[in-house]
Enzyme design. Structure first.
Site, mmCIF file in Angstrom:
data_model
loop_
_atom_site.group_PDB
_atom_site.id
_atom_site.type_symbol
_atom_site.label_atom_id
_atom_site.label_comp_id
_atom_site.label_asym_id
_atom_site.label_seq_id
_atom_site.Cartn_x
_atom_site.Cartn_y
_atom_site.Cartn_z
ATOM 1 N N SER A 68 0.829 -1.212 0.000
ATOM 2 C CA SER A 68 0.000 0.000 0.000
ATOM 3 C C SER A 68 0.863 1.261 0.000
ATOM 4 O O SER A 68 2.015 1.251 0.442
ATOM 5 C CB SER A 68 -0.899 0.032 1.236
ATOM 6 O OG SER A 68 -1.745 -1.085 1.276
HETATM 7 N N1 SAH Z 1 -1.356 -4.697 4.244
HETATM 8 C C1 SAH Z 1 -0.675 -4.933 2.989
HETATM 9 C C2 SAH Z 1 -1.548 -4.573 1.795
HETATM 10 C C3 SAH Z 1 -1.568 -5.701 0.815
HETATM 11 S S1 SAH Z 1 -2.738 -5.635 -0.500
HETATM 12 C C4 SAH Z 1 0.666 -4.232 2.955
HETATM 13 O O1 SAH Z 1 1.014 -3.520 3.894
HETATM 14 O O2 SAH Z 1 1.412 -4.428 1.993
HETATM 15 C C5 SAH Z 1 -4.082 -6.622 0.142
HETATM 16 C C6 SAH Z 1 -3.789 -8.064 0.519
HETATM 17 O O3 SAH Z 1 -5.016 -8.629 0.984
HETATM 18 C C7 SAH Z 1 -3.316 -8.971 -0.626
HETATM 19 O O4 SAH Z 1 -2.120 -9.593 -0.256
HETATM 20 C C8 SAH Z 1 -4.463 -9.978 -0.789
HETATM 21 O O5 SAH Z 1 -4.017 -11.269 -1.177
HETATM 22 C C9 SAH Z 1 -5.062 -9.988 0.610
HETATM 23 N N2 SAH Z 1 -6.462 -10.437 0.701
HETATM 24 C C10 SAH Z 1 -7.493 -10.204 -0.147
HETATM 25 N N3 SAH Z 1 -8.634 -10.778 0.302
HETATM 26 C C11 SAH Z 1 -8.317 -11.407 1.481
HETATM 27 C C12 SAH Z 1 -9.055 -12.193 2.415
HETATM 28 N N4 SAH Z 1 -10.356 -12.483 2.253
HETATM 29 N N5 SAH Z 1 -8.394 -12.661 3.504
HETATM 30 C C13 SAH Z 1 -7.078 -12.407 3.708
HETATM 31 N N6 SAH Z 1 -6.327 -11.679 2.836
HETATM 32 C C14 SAH Z 1 -6.932 -11.178 1.742
#
Ligand code: SAH
Length: 220
Positions: free
Chosen positions: A67
């Site tokens: 992010s």
């Molecule tokens: N917090 C992260 C943001 C990653 S983007 C950071 O600091 O980099 C969002 C993430 O959410 C992705 O890795 C995706 O695979 C995950 N995601 C999407 N739906 C999800 C779900 N139902 N349960 C767990 N993870 C999920």
């Protein structure tokens, strides 16, 4: 094996990023200090080393993103993290957001649905530093009933709706910070929900953001 180095140049760029976040109205000093302390370039491909401190999202593996720092700071600030808070994060991704919360002294439980990304957390560089950060492979819509209730819940993917089980797993008086799809599904509105003693919740609406989707079920 990748060599991790946090040079004076990285530290300087990080300080500039923190100043930029301040100018964008991030005022929680604990959030700013955490971002200043964490080498964001460690969480990205080494090829992106020179641009790691730009205020933007970047691709990581498996079609996912780390992010934007502003988004991480914004969500962390809305969460009003206090040392010792039990925080559930949905969407581990690069582990950057989870590290910011751990650096702020929270006990962090973070869930990732993609097996590849989850497997990578086993080699996390700060594993011993953040003993207060625990990784789980699963579907975030289910939360972590075994470890509930939580003081705070943070969702870092675009939620199609407010997951009822995550509300259940929140303590009365606790906050949930969640980006929820708008009517067109183009952007997400950042919401902060406050759980009442009777299980209902109050809702505050903040700025619009753009996240990768929150998907149902685990992915092998
Ligand atoms: N917090 C992260 C943001 C990653 S983007 C950071 O600091 O980099 C969002 C993430 O959410 C992705 O890795 C995706 O695979 C995950 N995601 C999407 N739906 C999800 C779900 N139902 N349960 C767990 N993870 C999920």
């Amino acid at each position: 094996m990748r060599k991790y180095e946090d040079t004076y140049r990285h530290k300087g760029l990080r300080k500039k990023l923190v100043d930029l976040l301040r100018s964008k109205h991030i005022t929680d000093e604990n959030v700013l200090t955490a971002i200043n302390n964490i080498p964001r370039h460690y969480f990205m491909d080494s090829a992106l080393d020179n641009i790691a401190y730009e205020d933007r999202a970047f691709p990581i593996s498996d079609g996912q993103t780390i992010s934007q720092p502003y988004t991480v700071a914004y969500q962390s600030q809305l969460l009003q993290v206090k040392p010792g808070d039990k925080v559930l994060e949905i969407g581990t991704g690069s582990i950057f957001q989870a590290s910011v919360l751990a650096e702020m002294g929270a006990k962090v439980f973070t869930i990732e649905r993609q097996k590849n990304l989850f497997e990578k957390t086993k080699q996390f560089v700060f594993k011993s530093k953040y003993a207060n950060l625990k990784f789980f492979y699963g579907d975030g819509f289910e939360g972590l009933p075994t470890y509930a209730p939580f003081d705070k819940v943070i969702i870092t993917a675009a939620a199609p709706f407010i997951p009822p089980k995550l509300i259940q797993q929140l303590k009365p008086g606790g906050f949930m910070v969640i980006p929820v799809d708008d009517e067109k599904g183009e952007h997400q509105r950042m919401l902060r929900l406050t759980k009442n003693a009777d299980g209902t919740y109050g809702e505050e609406v903040f700025e619009n953001f753009s996240f990768v989707p929150m998907l149902t079920g685990k992915n092998r």
